[in-house]
Design a protein around this motif. Structure first.
Motif, PDB file in Angstrom:
ATOM      1  N   ARG A 296       0.840  -1.202   0.000  1.00  0.00           N
ATOM      2  CA  ARG A 296       0.000   0.000   0.000  1.00  0.00           C
ATOM      3  C   ARG A 296       0.877   1.256   0.000  1.00  0.00           C
ATOM      4  NH1 ARG A 296      -5.347  -0.299   0.647  1.00  0.00           N
ATOM      5  NH2 ARG A 296      -6.297  -2.249   1.362  1.00  0.00           N
ATOM      6  N   VAL A 297       1.922   1.223   0.804  1.00  0.00           N
ATOM      7  CA  VAL A 297       2.828   2.366   0.862  1.00  0.00           C
ATOM      8  C   VAL A 297       3.594   2.484  -0.454  1.00  0.00           C
ATOM      9  CG1 VAL A 297       4.743   3.429   2.110  1.00  0.00           C
ATOM     10  CG2 VAL A 297       3.013   2.142   3.362  1.00  0.00           C
ATOM     11  N   THR A 313       7.436   4.277   5.477  1.00  0.00           N
ATOM     12  CA  THR A 313       6.972   3.186   6.325  1.00  0.00           C
ATOM     13  C   THR A 313       5.475   3.311   6.564  1.00  0.00           C
ATOM     14  OG1 THR A 313       7.265   4.330   8.445  1.00  0.00           O
ATOM     15  CG2 THR A 313       9.204   3.252   7.502  1.00  0.00           C
ATOM     16  N   PHE A 314       4.825   2.173   6.741  1.00  0.00           N
ATOM     17  CA  PHE A 314       3.389   2.180   6.998  1.00  0.00           C
ATOM     18  C   PHE A 314       3.075   2.879   8.311  1.00  0.00           C
ATOM     19  CE2 PHE A 314      -0.695   0.347   8.293  1.00  0.00           C
ATOM     20  CZ  PHE A 314      -1.424   0.494   7.122  1.00  0.00           C
ATOM     21  N   ARG A 315       3.978   2.756   9.269  1.00  0.00           N
ATOM     22  CA  ARG A 315       3.759   3.409  10.553  1.00  0.00           C
ATOM     23  C   ARG A 315       3.642   4.921  10.391  1.00  0.00           C
ATOM     24  NH1 ARG A 315       4.080   1.638  15.529  1.00  0.00           N
ATOM     25  NH2 ARG A 315       4.873  -0.351  14.748  1.00  0.00           N
ATOM     26  N   GLU A 316       4.417   5.473   9.467  1.00  0.00           N
ATOM     27  CA  GLU A 316       4.428   6.923   9.281  1.00  0.00           C
ATOM     28  C   GLU A 316       3.333   7.408   8.334  1.00  0.00           C
ATOM     29  OE1 GLU A 316       9.211   7.841   9.733  1.00  0.00           O
ATOM     30  OE2 GLU A 316       8.419   7.172   7.804  1.00  0.00           O
ATOM     31  N   THR A 319      -2.048   5.877   7.121  1.00  0.00           N
ATOM     32  CA  THR A 319      -3.358   6.507   6.916  1.00  0.00           C
ATOM     33  C   THR A 319      -3.437   7.139   5.544  1.00  0.00           C
ATOM     34  OG1 THR A 319      -3.507   6.984   9.284  1.00  0.00           O
ATOM     35  CG2 THR A 319      -4.978   8.198   7.827  1.00  0.00           C
ATOM     36  N   VAL A 320      -2.369   7.813   5.161  1.00  0.00           N
ATOM     37  CA  VAL A 320      -2.327   8.431   3.836  1.00  0.00           C
ATOM     38  C   VAL A 320      -2.362   7.369   2.749  1.00  0.00           C
ATOM     39  CG1 VAL A 320      -0.945   9.853   2.292  1.00  0.00           C
ATOM     40  CG2 VAL A 320      -1.104  10.447   4.705  1.00  0.00           C
ATOM     41  N   ALA A 321      -1.622   6.287   2.962  1.00  0.00           N
ATOM     42  CA  ALA A 321      -1.570   5.224   1.960  1.00  0.00           C
ATOM     43  C   ALA A 321      -2.939   4.611   1.712  1.00  0.00           C
ATOM     44  CB  ALA A 321      -0.581   4.145   2.409  1.00  0.00           C
TER      45      ALA A 321
END
Length: 419
Positions: A296-297, A313-316, A319-321
């Motif tokens: 997704r990212v 990173t997905f952690r960062e 939500t945007v991804a």
């Protein structure tokens, strides 16, 4: 001058004597390998049996050459020897071990032959001529056989790697499918060469431009990240095309992949390398989830193009991804949320960035000024100008505004309105 026919006759006698001891000599050579090349015999019974057959057939072939005056250049490797070379290739045994085995075998058999020569021949000139003949013919035979077997080994190794890679990709795709989750985890682990029961971090690695030997470069980046993070085992690396791959990093208990690990590795890597990373996951479900997050990212990074960071990173940006599955809808939503502030120009970009940092710092002008290295009054001015461009009061839509600002920050022109 020694008569060559006498030399040949005596050598035929010695070859016949050794032929009667072929089984005994085979056992001695296998014991020699057990001492000098234990990796060839510390294996399952079938491999040891095949090794013995290979040794026996090679001894028989060599002795037939001496007994019948056969030209070594016309001799093919015995069937058992070729099959043994193929099995070694399939098991990943270094080809050097195969070559070393023939060197040891040749030296041992020449020693047996020399002992027989010394036992049967008193004439020094004849003895020297016989030994020279033995050395020459044995060298030609072993050189030809080894050259052919190395070719057999390499062909099998290439074929095996292709088949194994195809099987690995097929199994990985099965694990990632909606109905994934193999009934036999042990079998799946054996196919992909990776432990599924542990904790994993999924990555997508790719190269943004053309480069030489890209996949090797990307694989080394995955390995370097794992090493810095203190992982255990080896990454699972699955090429997807000539410029990109999926990877899973096995983490040791308590280990984690931090932003500084990723930044340090990318700082030393080729400038074209890009990486996206999922959150850690455990077991087969975690194997799948962390990969989907990384993908997704990755979609977010592709949408952002050159604007994207080299590491996401997905952690960062998770939500945007999640909001980038429909870029056109995301663009319309950003425009409706930010109004004129969504314009793709330098002035609005400065205002958006200032408002984004201000909101992320908890609405503190002082903290925002420190992060932006600006005067506090300048931050206040820009925040006020940004709020004037918003279609609704900030207090009424703060969460939406923050999301829209982060989306604009990550994707830039992909979700902004024409100036």
């Amino acid at each position: 001058m020694v008569d060559e026919e006498i030399v040949s006759d005596r050598i035929r006698q010695i070859a016949a004597t050794l032929a009667d001891r072929a089984a005994e000599l085979t056992g001695e050579l296998v014991q020699l390998y057990a001492a000098d090349l234990p990796q060839l015999v510390n294996d399952d019974e079938r491999m040891v049996s095949l090794l013995s057959a290979s040794v026996y057939q090679n001894i028989e072939t060599a002795l037939q050459i001496f007994r019948h005056g056969i030209d070594p250049a016309t001799v093919e490797p015995p069937a058992a020897a070729m099959e043994y070379a193929r099995r070694l290739a399939q098991r990943g045994t270094p080809v050097f071990d195969l070559i070393r085995a023939y060197d040891l075998g040749q030296a041992a058999m020449l020693d047996f032959g020399f002992q027989e020569c010394i036992r049967l021949v008193d004439d020094a000139a004849l003895l020297g001529a016989m030994m020279r003949r033995l050395l020459k013919v044995a060298y030609e035979f072993i050189t030809r056989v080894v050259r052919q077997l190395v070719g057999v080994y390499q062909d099998e190794r290439d074929k095996w790697m292709v088949n194994r890679s195809a099987a690995r990709v097929a199994k990985v795709l099965d694990l990632l499918s909606e109905n994934g989750g193999p009934s036999d985890v042990d079998a799946a682990e054996a196919v992909i060469g990776y432990r599924l029961r542990g904790t994993h971090v999924g990555m997508v690695v790719w190269h943004a431009s053309e480069a030489h030997d890209v996949l090797s470069l990307l694989e080394s980046v995955a390995g370097a990240v794992l090493e810095r993070a203190g992982g255990q085992g080896r990454p699972l690396f699955v090429p997807r095309d000539e410029a990109g791959a999926w990877a899973w990093l096995p983490l040791a208990p308590g280990a984690s992949i931090r932003r500084e690990h990723l930044d340090a590795v990318l700082a030393e890597a080729d400038p074209g390398v890009r990486v996206t990373v999922g959150d850690p996951g455990t077991g087969v479900a975690g194997f799948r989830d962390t990969h989907q997050q990384a993908r997704r990212v990755h979609a977010l990074a592709l949408a952002a193009g050159e604007h994207a960071d080299r590491v996401l990173t997905f952690r960062e940006v998770g939500t945007v991804a999640l909001m980038t599955t429909d870029l056109n809808a995301a663009r319309l939503w950003v425009a409706s949320t930010l109004g004129p502030l969504s314009a793709d120009d330098e002035n609005c970009a400065r205002l958006r960035d200032t408002l984004r940092v201000f909101l992320a710092s908890g609405g503190s002008y002082t903290a925002a000024a420190a992060e932006l290295t600006m005067h506090k009054n300048s931050v206040q001015y820009r925040v006020r100008k940004a709020q004037e461009l918003l279609p609704r009061e900030l207090a009424e839509s703060r969460l939406d505004v923050e999301l829209a600002l982060n989306l604009s920050h990550r994707l830039g022109a992909a979700v902004l309105s024409a100036a």
